[in-house]
Write an enzyme that holds these catalytic residues in place. Sequence first.
Site, PDB file in Angstrom:
ATOM      1  N   ASN A  11      56.070  12.882  27.774  1.00  0.00           N
ATOM      2  CA  ASN A  11      54.676  12.731  27.320  1.00  0.00           C
ATOM      3  C   ASN A  11      54.247  11.291  27.576  1.00  0.00           C
ATOM      4  O   ASN A  11      54.682  10.385  26.886  1.00  0.00           O
ATOM      5  CB  ASN A  11      54.603  13.083  25.823  1.00  0.00           C
ATOM      6  N   LYS A  13      51.414   9.984  27.133  1.00  0.00           N
ATOM      7  CA  LYS A  13      50.362   9.525  26.198  1.00  0.00           C
ATOM      8  C   LYS A  13      49.251   8.813  26.980  1.00  0.00           C
ATOM      9  O   LYS A  13      49.000   9.178  28.131  1.00  0.00           O
ATOM     10  CB  LYS A  13      50.982   8.654  25.096  1.00  0.00           C
ATOM     11  N   HIS A 115      49.992  17.496  18.602  1.00  0.00           N
ATOM     12  CA  HIS A 115      50.809  16.282  18.493  1.00  0.00           C
ATOM     13  C   HIS A 115      50.385  15.511  17.246  1.00  0.00           C
ATOM     14  O   HIS A 115      49.208  15.466  16.903  1.00  0.00           O
ATOM     15  CB  HIS A 115      50.639  15.423  19.752  1.00  0.00           C
ATOM     16  N   GLU A 117      49.952  12.511  16.734  1.00  0.00           N
ATOM     17  CA  GLU A 117      48.942  11.463  16.969  1.00  0.00           C
ATOM     18  C   GLU A 117      47.547  12.072  16.985  1.00  0.00           C
ATOM     19  O   GLU A 117      46.591  11.438  16.543  1.00  0.00           O
ATOM     20  CB  GLU A 117      49.262  10.716  18.278  1.00  0.00           C
ATOM     21  N   GLU A 187      58.999  16.983  15.936  1.00  0.00           N
ATOM     22  CA  GLU A 187      58.828  15.536  16.063  1.00  0.00           C
ATOM     23  C   GLU A 187      58.570  14.939  14.685  1.00  0.00           C
ATOM     24  O   GLU A 187      57.418  14.943  14.213  1.00  0.00           O
ATOM     25  CB  GLU A 187      57.645  15.210  16.975  1.00  0.00           C
ATOM     26  N   GLY A 193      58.082   6.529  18.176  1.00  0.00           N
ATOM     27  CA  GLY A 193      57.790   5.140  18.530  1.00  0.00           C
ATOM     28  C   GLY A 193      58.410   4.116  17.598  1.00  0.00           C
ATOM     29  O   GLY A 193      58.062   2.940  17.658  1.00  0.00           O
ATOM     30  N   SER A 233      61.675   8.794  19.517  1.00  0.00           N
ATOM     31  CA  SER A 233      62.601   7.720  19.890  1.00  0.00           C
ATOM     32  C   SER A 233      63.809   8.213  20.691  1.00  0.00           C
ATOM     33  O   SER A 233      64.918   7.726  20.511  1.00  0.00           O
ATOM     34  CB  SER A 233      63.057   6.951  18.642  1.00  0.00           C
TER      35      SER A 233
HETATM   36  P1  13P Z   1      58.642   8.198  21.511  1.00  0.00           P
HETATM   37  O1  13P Z   1      59.710   8.809  22.384  1.00  0.00           O
HETATM   38  O2  13P Z   1      57.977   7.009  22.138  1.00  0.00           O
HETATM   39  O3  13P Z   1      59.137   7.955  20.120  1.00  0.00           O
HETATM   40  O4  13P Z   1      57.472   9.291  21.379  1.00  0.00           O
HETATM   41  C1  13P Z   1      57.798  10.593  21.041  1.00  0.00           C
HETATM   42  C2  13P Z   1      56.600  11.433  21.190  1.00  0.00           C
HETATM   43  O5  13P Z   1      55.647  11.320  20.450  1.00  0.00           O
HETATM   44  C3  13P Z   1      56.584  12.400  22.302  1.00  0.00           C
HETATM   45  O6  13P Z   1      55.540  13.294  22.179  1.00  0.00           O
END
Ligand code: 13P
Length: 275
Positions: A11, A13, A115, A117, A187, A193, A233
């Site tokens: 992803n 982002k 997601h 976010e 997740e 992150g 992560s």
């Molecule tokens: P990270 O791998 O940067 O923690 O992000 C995970 C994520 O949100 C994938 O959709």
Amino acid sequence: MTPRLRLIVGNWKMHKTIPEAVGLVEHLADLLKKSPPTNVTIVIAPPFTALSAVASALTTHGLFEGTGGGTSRPGSPPVSIAAQDMHWEDAGAYTGEVSPPMLKDLGCRYVIVGHSERRRYFGETDALVRKKVLAALRHGLRPILCIGETWDQRARNQTGSVLAAQLTEALTDVDKDQGADVVIAYEPVWAIGSGQPATPTQAREAHRHIRARITARWRHETGERVPILYGGSVTPENIGELLAIREVDGALVGGACLDPPQFARILAVASSAKA
Ligand code: 13P
């Protein structure tokens, strides 16, 4: 029962302009050509603006698996593309939105929905997530449904109930036949992150819980076919430990997928992990 193929999704982002995206794909293609992963399904989810250019770059390298099936070079698995979100209607007065037919047009096979976010920064509710899941399935796009608890919810022992509620809400009206096309990504919000992934025990427990819920919902045969990915992560250093957990079928990778050597290493570890 045939083992579920390892599914690794990157992803991106909100990263990469078109030239940067093409550069990333060129680099990744080079690495995949040098040491082709095996037994792994590869999906990348660039931003909307780069989907077309990424599909073209993959095609140039014989690596694009579009909606019509793969054109992979021998020895190297093809790469599918996913969108990071979409609207649930086919068309309409929804300024700024992108519809399922538009994604199909670009060759997307998957779409990430719900997601954390999007839930956190854009007020996306379970009710909206449900509409997106149904729209994706209606259009032959595999939804990658993201669920996960916050740190506060975990601290209050609410992880199980939060996951159950998110699953129930998002999957209401998805029948057993459609269920086989769903991908679930666990997740934990606190792991995204943060550099602090779930421990193997935490991941195993959550994945077991999710598996039990979906097998109860769609019966054993379908429930067992749904890949359950871990996200938060993930790095080349910890992917082996995560995939060693029987209940973890793959990973949804954020930060590490923006670096081709790191993403290629994740794919290499996934190839050698026991199914
Ligand atoms: P990270 O791998 O940067 O923690 O992000 C995970 C994520 O949100 C994938 O959709």
